[in-house]
Design an enzyme around this catalytic site. Structure first.
Site, PDB file in Angstrom:
ATOM      1  N   ARG A  28      22.589  82.682  52.303  1.00  0.00           N
ATOM      2  CA  ARG A  28      23.380  83.313  53.362  1.00  0.00           C
ATOM      3  C   ARG A  28      24.868  82.993  53.247  1.00  0.00           C
ATOM      4  O   ARG A  28      25.714  83.758  53.686  1.00  0.00           O
ATOM      5  CB  ARG A  28      22.885  82.812  54.716  1.00  0.00           C
ATOM      6  CG  ARG A  28      22.215  83.907  55.504  1.00  0.00           C
ATOM      7  CD  ARG A  28      21.732  83.381  56.802  1.00  0.00           C
ATOM      8  NE  ARG A  28      21.411  81.948  56.691  1.00  0.00           N
ATOM      9  CZ  ARG A  28      20.830  81.240  57.634  1.00  0.00           C
ATOM     10  NH1 ARG A  28      20.511  81.800  58.761  1.00  0.00           N
ATOM     11  NH2 ARG A  28      20.558  79.966  57.483  1.00  0.00           N
ATOM     12  N   HIS A  86      -0.712  66.921  47.155  1.00  0.00           N
ATOM     13  CA  HIS A  86      -0.613  66.108  45.935  1.00  0.00           C
ATOM     14  C   HIS A  86      -1.885  65.288  45.678  1.00  0.00           C
ATOM     15  O   HIS A  86      -2.431  65.302  44.577  1.00  0.00           O
ATOM     16  CB  HIS A  86       0.594  65.162  45.996  1.00  0.00           C
ATOM     17  CG  HIS A  86       1.900  65.851  46.265  1.00  0.00           C
ATOM     18  ND1 HIS A  86       2.190  67.100  45.782  1.00  0.00           N
ATOM     19  CD2 HIS A  86       2.999  65.464  46.964  1.00  0.00           C
ATOM     20  CE1 HIS A  86       3.416  67.447  46.174  1.00  0.00           C
ATOM     21  NE2 HIS A  86       3.920  66.471  46.899  1.00  0.00           N
ATOM     22  N   GLU A 127       5.096  54.873  47.960  1.00  0.00           N
ATOM     23  CA  GLU A 127       6.536  55.127  47.877  1.00  0.00           C
ATOM     24  C   GLU A 127       7.298  54.007  48.581  1.00  0.00           C
ATOM     25  O   GLU A 127       6.795  53.426  49.536  1.00  0.00           O
ATOM     26  CB  GLU A 127       6.881  56.447  48.569  1.00  0.00           C
ATOM     27  CG  GLU A 127       6.234  57.666  47.956  1.00  0.00           C
ATOM     28  CD  GLU A 127       6.757  58.933  48.606  1.00  0.00           C
ATOM     29  OE1 GLU A 127       7.683  59.523  48.050  1.00  0.00           O
ATOM     30  OE2 GLU A 127       6.252  59.303  49.673  1.00  0.00           O
ATOM     31  N   ASP A 133       2.973  72.864  43.350  1.00  0.00           N
ATOM     32  CA  ASP A 133       2.715  71.501  43.774  1.00  0.00           C
ATOM     33  C   ASP A 133       3.308  70.670  42.643  1.00  0.00           C
ATOM     34  O   ASP A 133       2.746  70.633  41.553  1.00  0.00           O
ATOM     35  CB  ASP A 133       1.213  71.238  43.901  1.00  0.00           C
ATOM     36  CG  ASP A 133       0.951  69.823  44.388  1.00  0.00           C
ATOM     37  OD1 ASP A 133       1.587  68.881  43.847  1.00  0.00           O
ATOM     38  OD2 ASP A 133       0.134  69.631  45.288  1.00  0.00           O
ATOM     39  N   HIS A 134       4.444  70.044  42.898  1.00  0.00           N
ATOM     40  CA  HIS A 134       5.174  69.490  41.749  1.00  0.00           C
ATOM     41  C   HIS A 134       4.391  68.364  41.060  1.00  0.00           C
ATOM     42  O   HIS A 134       4.677  68.026  39.925  1.00  0.00           O
ATOM     43  CB  HIS A 134       6.600  69.082  42.124  1.00  0.00           C
ATOM     44  CG  HIS A 134       6.716  67.765  42.824  1.00  0.00           C
ATOM     45  ND1 HIS A 134       6.435  67.615  44.158  1.00  0.00           N
ATOM     46  CD2 HIS A 134       7.085  66.542  42.389  1.00  0.00           C
ATOM     47  CE1 HIS A 134       6.634  66.354  44.494  1.00  0.00           C
ATOM     48  NE2 HIS A 134       7.037  65.665  43.444  1.00  0.00           N
ATOM     49  N   LYS A 172       4.742  55.634  52.935  1.00  0.00           N
ATOM     50  CA  LYS A 172       6.172  55.433  52.710  1.00  0.00           C
ATOM     51  C   LYS A 172       6.545  54.006  53.102  1.00  0.00           C
ATOM     52  O   LYS A 172       5.843  53.358  53.847  1.00  0.00           O
ATOM     53  CB  LYS A 172       6.966  56.428  53.553  1.00  0.00           C
ATOM     54  CG  LYS A 172       6.680  57.870  53.143  1.00  0.00           C
ATOM     55  CD  LYS A 172       7.868  58.766  53.412  1.00  0.00           C
ATOM     56  CE  LYS A 172       7.585  60.202  53.019  1.00  0.00           C
ATOM     57  NZ  LYS A 172       7.687  60.440  51.581  1.00  0.00           N
TER      58      LYS A 172
HETATM   59  C1  BG6 Z   1       7.090  65.555  48.334  1.00  0.00           C
HETATM   60  C2  BG6 Z   1       6.955  65.022  49.726  1.00  0.00           C
HETATM   61  O1  BG6 Z   1       6.266  66.683  48.163  1.00  0.00           O
HETATM   62  O2  BG6 Z   1       6.729  64.567  47.399  1.00  0.00           O
HETATM   63  C3  BG6 Z   1       7.806  63.786  49.892  1.00  0.00           C
HETATM   64  O3  BG6 Z   1       7.348  66.012  50.666  1.00  0.00           O
HETATM   65  C4  BG6 Z   1       7.500  62.769  48.828  1.00  0.00           C
HETATM   66  O4  BG6 Z   1       7.623  63.217  51.186  1.00  0.00           O
HETATM   67  C5  BG6 Z   1       7.548  63.405  47.437  1.00  0.00           C
HETATM   68  O5  BG6 Z   1       8.451  61.731  48.900  1.00  0.00           O
HETATM   69  C6  BG6 Z   1       7.067  62.450  46.373  1.00  0.00           C
HETATM   70  O6  BG6 Z   1       7.319  63.007  45.117  1.00  0.00           O
HETATM   71  P1  BG6 Z   1       7.598  62.093  43.830  1.00  0.00           P
HETATM   72  O7  BG6 Z   1       7.730  63.081  42.722  1.00  0.00           O
HETATM   73  O8  BG6 Z   1       8.838  61.341  44.113  1.00  0.00           O
HETATM   74  O9  BG6 Z   1       6.411  61.202  43.698  1.00  0.00           O
END
Ligand code: BG6
Length: 482
Positions: free
Chosen positions: A50, A240, A216, A177-178, A331
């Protein structure tokens, strides 16, 4: 030796091209692919958002993002300039018609792969899909990419799937989903299906239990608003951890083909048992010397959202009935460490007459220090007789593979290139996402109905003590998070 797979020329349009994900992940990732020589000569990246901005302003915006988040990839200024020359920008309104004629002009006459990355709030997915259609911006090589959160429950996920399906076929939709793009996550499949050694033992007859940990150290940071409406269950487990569980538990697909793999993953999700309340532990981190507690971070002194979940999960199928899967993620834990451990059963008979407390464990470390450790039992050295001891056969990918493993492409780089290549193997299919919500919904609904309050845990610890007890009741222990 560089093994860059050539891809067809493409136009990648990033809706939300000035957003956080674009700055941190998508644009630096594309730049690294450019440096690796994977971007064809007339491929383009088009930011769309935008904000009023000229193409030149966007080029400097992107250069700043790469300098900040490029992970120190040392590309000289000449290369950065060459990458900037591939960038375009259009100001568009997802909810109105402003800017769309300009987009049409920009794309006109280019018969190339068109990938549209929806890096925007899910509430805009439907608007974008219908405007792409209305303005005839699609061709037969069009793909759309969508990010999580893909809904917040089954109902909303179904609605999103339906709004995308109005204009796109499932074969054109890439749900990211990375975790599936992480090098070691793909290695899970290589280890299982590329070795004779493990698969014959990969079942409840030989496996005592499996642990999946994604720990994390970060807190919710500046994402409090989003996170407090989601919690660890929606943010991490539904996607994940569920994906990791699927890759560990699925039957061997007949081939490494997108639908063959996704069919098998879906069967796992559908075979998951409902989770009893006493098989879940929720936690929320407290303040510590170096950071605010969860409730301060989200500015709600009464928040009941969990920043930690541990759970015991059963799979009712022939392979896994009787073998529990223990999942945990949180976390502000003591360390950043993700691993999957397959803990094998004890020997049923020891010829050495010792108390039988030796067992093999296969651990796959996803991050950091990616690698695999197999604990094996050997004889303790020395003249003390047949005393047994467990030792690790330890392999880090960096050591074993040298340079090739040192700088693996980031998950986003790999996944974006898979989109361009038209390979959906590492993306979630609509039915998978829905099945995952169908399984998590009742767990979350149970907490809400009972007014469940998460257990506090100390920041920098390994989570709430209740999670330890949950395993102790099964006479098992969590692997140390370190
Ligand atoms: C994301 C979450 O999909 O994955 C985050 O929304 C999380 O909360 C993150 O911190 C973790 O990804 P990675 O690649 O750092 O393990």
């Amino acid at each position: 030796v560089s093994r860059v797979i050539p891809v067809d020329t493409f136009d990648l349009v990033i809706f939300g091209g000035t957003g956080d994900l674009a700055r941190r992940k998508i644009l630096p990732g594309l730049f690294r692919r450019f440096c690796a020589g994977q971007m064809p000569e007339d491929a383009r990246v088009i930011g769309a958002a935008r904000a009023e901005m000229s193409a030149d302003e966007y080029r400097s915006f992107v250069a700043d993002a790469i300098r900040e988040f490029g992970g120190g990839k040392s590309c000289d200024d000449g290369t950065l300039e060459a990458f900037q020359a591939r960038l375009e920008y259009v100001t568009v309104d997802a909810m109105g018609d402003d800017g769309w004629p300009e987009m049409v002009k920009l794309m006109d006459g280019r018969d190339v792969v068109r990938a549209y990355y929806f890096s925007v709030a899910p509430s805009l997915f439907g608007d974008l899909a219908s405007r792409l259609h209305k303005w005839e911006l699609t061709n037969d090589q069009t793909r759309i990419v969508v990010e999580k959160p893909f809904g917040r429950d089954l109902v909303t996920a179904k609605a999103l799937n339906a709004s995308l399906a109005e204009h796109f076929d499932e074969s054109q939709i890439y749900r990211i989903d990375h975790y599936l793009g992480k090098e070691t996550v793909q290695n899970l499949m290589a280890v299982r299906f590329g070795n004779m050694l493990f698969e014959p033992l990969w079942n409840s007859q030989y496996v005592d239990h499996i642990q999946i940990t994604v720990a994390e150290t970060v807190g919710v940071g500046g994402r409090g608003d989003y996170y407090d409406r989601s919690g660890a269950m929606r943010d991490m487990v539904q996607n994940h951890l569920m994906q990791l569980l699927c890759l560990i538990a699925m039957e061997p697909p007949s081939k490494f083909d997108p639908d063959a793999v996704r069919d098998e993953k879906l069967k796992v999700i559908r075979a998951l048992d409902p989770v009893a309340p006493h098989h879940v532990v929720r936690g929320q981190y407290d303040a510590s010397g170096d950071g605010p507690g969860y409730r301060e971070a989200v500015e709600d002194p009464r928040s009941r959202t969990e920043s930690y979940v541990a759970m015991k999960v059963g799979i009712s199928n022939w392979r896994w009935a009787g073998t529990p899967f223990y999942l945990r993620t949180g976390k502000r834990l003591v360390t950043r460490s993700s691993e999957i451990s397959v803990v094998f059963k004890e020997l049923n008979h020891s010829i050495f007459g010792e108390k039988q407390d030796h067992r093999n464990t296969l651990s796959i470390r996803l991050q950091p220090n990616e690698g695999i450790t197999l604990n094996v039992t050997i004889k303790e050295p020395g003249p003390g007789g047949m005393r047994l001891v467990d030792v690790p056969l330890d392999m880090t990918f960096a050591e074993a593979l040298g340079e090739d493993a040192e700088d693996p492409p980031d998950a986003y780089e790999r996944l974006i290139m898979d989109v361009i290549r038209g390979n959906q193997t590492l993306f979630m299919r609509g039915d998978e996402v829905e099945a995952a919500w169908a399984w998590t919904d009742p767990i979350i609904a149970g907490w809400e109905a009972r007014g469940d309050v998460p257990k506090p845990y100390e920041s920098g610890s390994s989570g709430p003590g209740d999670a330890v007890q949950m395993l102790a009741r099964d006479t098992r222990v969590w692997r140390e998070v370190k």
